[in-house]
Design a protein around this motif. Structure first.
Motif, PDB file in Angstrom:
ATOM      1  N   ALA A  95       0.844  -1.211   0.000  1.00  0.00           N
ATOM      2  CA  ALA A  95       0.000   0.000   0.000  1.00  0.00           C
ATOM      3  C   ALA A  95       0.872   1.251   0.000  1.00  0.00           C
ATOM      4  CB  ALA A  95      -0.912  -0.019   1.221  1.00  0.00           C
ATOM      5  N   MET A  96       1.955   1.202   0.775  1.00  0.00           N
ATOM      6  CA  MET A  96       2.846   2.362   0.875  1.00  0.00           C
ATOM      7  C   MET A  96       3.499   2.649  -0.481  1.00  0.00           C
ATOM      8  SD  MET A  96       6.074   2.639   3.408  1.00  0.00           S
ATOM      9  CE  MET A  96       7.016   1.447   2.475  1.00  0.00           C
ATOM     10  N   VAL A  97       3.985   1.593  -1.163  1.00  0.00           N
ATOM     11  CA  VAL A  97       4.649   1.782  -2.453  1.00  0.00           C
ATOM     12  C   VAL A  97       3.632   2.288  -3.481  1.00  0.00           C
ATOM     13  CG1 VAL A  97       5.939   0.641  -4.305  1.00  0.00           C
ATOM     14  CG2 VAL A  97       6.403   0.068  -1.916  1.00  0.00           C
ATOM     15  N   ARG A  98       2.450   1.722  -3.455  1.00  0.00           N
ATOM     16  CA  ARG A  98       1.398   2.170  -4.388  1.00  0.00           C
ATOM     17  C   ARG A  98       1.152   3.664  -4.242  1.00  0.00           C
ATOM     18  NH1 ARG A  98      -2.927  -2.136  -3.444  1.00  0.00           N
ATOM     19  NH2 ARG A  98      -2.387  -3.730  -4.968  1.00  0.00           N
ATOM     20  N   ARG A  99       1.078   4.109  -3.001  1.00  0.00           N
ATOM     21  CA  ARG A  99       0.799   5.534  -2.769  1.00  0.00           C
ATOM     22  C   ARG A  99       1.916   6.408  -3.327  1.00  0.00           C
ATOM     23  NH1 ARG A  99      -1.513   5.018   3.350  1.00  0.00           N
ATOM     24  NH2 ARG A  99      -3.015   3.439   2.703  1.00  0.00           N
ATOM     25  N   LEU A 100       3.155   5.949  -3.103  1.00  0.00           N
ATOM     26  CA  LEU A 100       4.291   6.730  -3.607  1.00  0.00           C
ATOM     27  C   LEU A 100       4.258   6.801  -5.127  1.00  0.00           C
ATOM     28  CD1 LEU A 100       7.495   5.836  -1.554  1.00  0.00           C
ATOM     29  CD2 LEU A 100       6.427   8.066  -1.862  1.00  0.00           C
ATOM     30  N   VAL A 101       3.941   5.662  -5.759  1.00  0.00           N
ATOM     31  CA  VAL A 101       3.877   5.611  -7.224  1.00  0.00           C
ATOM     32  C   VAL A 101       2.753   6.515  -7.724  1.00  0.00           C
ATOM     33  CG1 VAL A 101       3.400   4.100  -9.205  1.00  0.00           C
ATOM     34  CG2 VAL A 101       4.885   3.292  -7.360  1.00  0.00           C
ATOM     35  N   ASP A 102       1.594   6.391  -7.084  1.00  0.00           N
ATOM     36  CA  ASP A 102       0.426   7.185  -7.511  1.00  0.00           C
ATOM     37  C   ASP A 102       0.660   8.682  -7.326  1.00  0.00           C
ATOM     38  OD1 ASP A 102      -0.805   4.855  -8.139  1.00  0.00           O
ATOM     39  OD2 ASP A 102      -2.145   4.806  -6.377  1.00  0.00           O
ATOM     40  N   ARG A 103       1.484   9.032  -6.345  1.00  0.00           N
ATOM     41  CA  ARG A 103       1.708  10.459  -6.086  1.00  0.00           C
ATOM     42  C   ARG A 103       2.467  11.124  -7.244  1.00  0.00           C
ATOM     43  NH1 ARG A 103       4.679  12.181  -0.543  1.00  0.00           N
ATOM     44  NH2 ARG A 103       6.524  11.610  -1.742  1.00  0.00           N
ATOM     45  N   LYS A 104       3.233  10.329  -7.964  1.00  0.00           N
ATOM     46  CA  LYS A 104       3.947  10.787  -9.171  1.00  0.00           C
ATOM     47  C   LYS A 104       4.910  11.945  -8.883  1.00  0.00           C
ATOM     48  CE  LYS A 104       0.585   9.432 -12.695  1.00  0.00           C
ATOM     49  NZ  LYS A 104      -0.615   8.945 -12.090  1.00  0.00           N
ATOM     50  N   THR A 105       5.552  11.904  -7.727  1.00  0.00           N
ATOM     51  CA  THR A 105       6.506  12.979  -7.406  1.00  0.00           C
ATOM     52  C   THR A 105       7.948  12.494  -7.508  1.00  0.00           C
ATOM     53  OG1 THR A 105       6.285  12.394  -5.085  1.00  0.00           O
ATOM     54  CG2 THR A 105       4.985  14.273  -5.863  1.00  0.00           C
ATOM     55  N   GLU A 106       8.129  11.182  -7.649  1.00  0.00           N
ATOM     56  CA  GLU A 106       9.494  10.630  -7.570  1.00  0.00           C
ATOM     57  C   GLU A 106       9.993  10.150  -8.934  1.00  0.00           C
ATOM     58  OE1 GLU A 106      10.720  11.079  -4.530  1.00  0.00           O
ATOM     59  OE2 GLU A 106       8.693  11.729  -4.004  1.00  0.00           O
ATOM     60  N   THR A 107      11.314  10.178  -9.073  1.00  0.00           N
ATOM     61  CA  THR A 107      11.937   9.529 -10.236  1.00  0.00           C
ATOM     62  C   THR A 107      12.077   8.052  -9.869  1.00  0.00           C
ATOM     63  OG1 THR A 107      14.128   9.833  -9.337  1.00  0.00           O
ATOM     64  CG2 THR A 107      13.275  11.613 -10.736  1.00  0.00           C
ATOM     65  N   LYS A 108      12.470   7.223 -10.854  1.00  0.00           N
ATOM     66  CA  LYS A 108      12.639   5.784 -10.568  1.00  0.00           C
ATOM     67  C   LYS A 108      13.660   5.590  -9.451  1.00  0.00           C
ATOM     68  CE  LYS A 108      12.470   4.769 -15.238  1.00  0.00           C
ATOM     69  NZ  LYS A 108      13.095   4.156 -16.380  1.00  0.00           N
ATOM     70  N   ASP A 109      14.770   6.355  -9.564  1.00  0.00           N
ATOM     71  CA  ASP A 109      15.844   6.197  -8.576  1.00  0.00           C
ATOM     72  C   ASP A 109      15.383   6.622  -7.175  1.00  0.00           C
ATOM     73  OD1 ASP A 109      17.503   5.190 -10.421  1.00  0.00           O
ATOM     74  OD2 ASP A 109      18.609   7.064 -10.785  1.00  0.00           O
ATOM     75  N   SER A 110      14.775   7.791  -7.108  1.00  0.00           N
ATOM     76  CA  SER A 110      14.384   8.274  -5.776  1.00  0.00           C
ATOM     77  C   SER A 110      13.290   7.391  -5.174  1.00  0.00           C
ATOM     78  CB  SER A 110      13.953   9.742  -5.816  1.00  0.00           C
ATOM     79  OG  SER A 110      12.693   9.866  -6.427  1.00  0.00           O
ATOM     80  N   LEU A 111      12.476   6.809  -6.058  1.00  0.00           N
ATOM     81  CA  LEU A 111      11.447   5.884  -5.577  1.00  0.00           C
ATOM     82  C   LEU A 111      12.103   4.685  -4.882  1.00  0.00           C
ATOM     83  CD1 LEU A 111       8.390   5.859  -5.716  1.00  0.00           C
ATOM     84  CD2 LEU A 111       8.511   4.632  -7.871  1.00  0.00           C
ATOM     85  N   LEU A 112      13.136   4.148  -5.541  1.00  0.00           N
ATOM     86  CA  LEU A 112      13.826   2.978  -4.973  1.00  0.00           C
ATOM     87  C   LEU A 112      14.504   3.316  -3.644  1.00  0.00           C
ATOM     88  CD1 LEU A 112      15.394   0.967  -7.917  1.00  0.00           C
ATOM     89  CD2 LEU A 112      13.875   0.140  -6.117  1.00  0.00           C
ATOM     90  N   VAL A 113      15.112   4.511  -3.599  1.00  0.00           N
ATOM     91  CA  VAL A 113      15.774   4.926  -2.348  1.00  0.00           C
ATOM     92  C   VAL A 113      14.733   5.005  -1.231  1.00  0.00           C
ATOM     93  CG1 VAL A 113      16.997   6.818  -1.196  1.00  0.00           C
ATOM     94  CG2 VAL A 113      17.592   6.217  -3.530  1.00  0.00           C
ATOM     95  N   ARG A 114      13.593   5.615  -1.532  1.00  0.00           N
ATOM     96  CA  ARG A 114      12.545   5.769  -0.504  1.00  0.00           C
ATOM     97  C   ARG A 114      12.034   4.404  -0.033  1.00  0.00           C
ATOM     98  NH1 ARG A 114       9.928  11.211  -0.068  1.00  0.00           N
ATOM     99  NH2 ARG A 114      11.232  12.554  -1.313  1.00  0.00           N
ATOM    100  N   ILE A 115      11.870   3.477  -0.965  1.00  0.00           N
ATOM    101  CA  ILE A 115      11.352   2.156  -0.576  1.00  0.00           C
ATOM    102  C   ILE A 115      12.355   1.432   0.331  1.00  0.00           C
ATOM    103  CG2 ILE A 115      10.702  -0.135  -1.443  1.00  0.00           C
ATOM    104  CD1 ILE A 115       9.645   1.412  -3.997  1.00  0.00           C
TER     105      ILE A 115
END
Ligand SMILES: Nc1ncnc2c1ncn2[C@@H]1O[C@H](COP(=O)(O)OP(=O)(O)OP(=O)(O)O)[C@@H](O)[C@H]1O
Length: 302
Positions: free
Chosen positions: A233-253
């Protein structure tokens, strides 16, 4: 009220009674009347609110018969008018009933809301803001660029790296950190100003910030950990928010996986379930209420 207090303090000082004959004269009361009757006369309209009760407790003692119970008639509960009944009860209880609050109003508190990236901290706080008054949500200063839809001074104070570092130098920040390449910090002045006005303070920080604040504020603040119901659920929200690049998404996860482990250092956990933002915001409100009802309150000094 002043007269009541003055009189009561005279009584408590165990003033010797003979001079009371003078008092009686001024009050148009005949010395020698039974204590009980005098008490009733003095509580008449000419002397509203004057407390005679305690004085007669003292007078009795002066008369050398401290054990003698005061003969104060309490009228029938169902027949007496309320004012008369209260006066009689006061007389029997031995002192006037104070209308001062029994418990002092709770002092302003500091609430730290934290949790991994993407769990919905901002969303919960935004809803709480709409639901509850008396809270000040500290606007964090940041050197990161503004996202679409964000408002300077409302979501963050967007300042340059140089301005941020100057605030650090002047010790104007309660806590600051370099988060994903950008500085974020909490201005002290804002907290002081709003606490002085009686507001509870909500600080929204990442896990690193919460750790630093725990070191500074210790038990004087309430620490709330917000989580999504699952990692998915947390990752879905981050993806849906569309504020991150692929790299920053991975770092956050990756960071979030580590951060969840620090949950045990917090006072409360709030699960912000998919589609149940309202419940999560209300739960934070209930935590604040519960903290305010504690006998031993937390007192933060910033
Ligand atoms: N209960 C919920 N159900 C569905 N979506 C939610 C819920 N709570 C928040 N969201 C959405 O999830 C996304 C992430 O929320 P938000 O930006 O508040 O997270 P955050 O914890 O503040 O993240 P960050 O720490 O990265 O700033 C947002 O698009 C938000 O609208």
């Amino acid at each position: 009220m002043i007269a009541r207090r003055a009189c009561f303090s005279i009584c408590r000082s165990h003033a010797v009674l003979p001079p009371c004959s003078a008092i009686f004269r001024n009050l148009n009361v005949v010395p020698g009347a039974s204590p009980c009757r005098v008490a009733w006369k003095l509580r008449g309209p000419e002397l509203p609110g004057v407390c005679i009760t305690a004085r007669f407790a003292s007078s009795d003692r002066q008369m050398g018969d401290a054990r003698r119970p005061l003969a104060v008639p309490i009228p029938d509960l169902d027949k007496a008018n309320k004012a008369e009944l209260l006066r009689a009860l006061e007389a029997s209880a031995g002192s006037p009933f104070s209308d001062e609050p029994i418990c002092p109003a709770p002092s302003p508190m500091v609430i730290v809301v934290s949790g991994p990236s993407g769990v919905g901290k901002d969303a919960v706080i935004k809803r709480l803001r709409e639901l509850r008054e008396g809270l000040h949500f500290v606007v964090t200063a940041t050197s990161r660029p503004m996202r679409p839809g964000e408002v300077d001074g409302k979501d963050y104070f967007f300042i340059s790296k140089e301005e941020f570092l100057s605030m650090v130098e002047k010790d104007e920040l309660l806590e600051y950190a370099l988060v994903y390449g950008d500085y974020k910090g909490i201005p002290k002045q804002q907290i002081r100003e709003y606490m002085a006005k009686g507001y509870d303070i909500v600080l929204r920080v990442d896990i690193q910030g919460a750790e630093t604040l725990r070191g500074i504020l210790g038990k004087s603040a309430v620490f709330i950990f917000v989580v999504a119901e699952s990692e998915l659920a947390m990752v879905r929200r981050l993806v849906d928010r569309k504020t991150e690049t692929k790299d920053s998404l991975l770092v956050r996860i990756k960071t979030a996986r580590e951060e969840v482990k620090s949950i045990r250092h917090f006072d409360y956990v709030v699960v912000n379930e998919e589609g149940k933002l309202e419940d999560a915001a209300k739960l934070v409100g209930s935590i604040i209420d519960a903290e305010k009802a504690k006998v031993r309150q937390r007192t933060a000094v910033i």
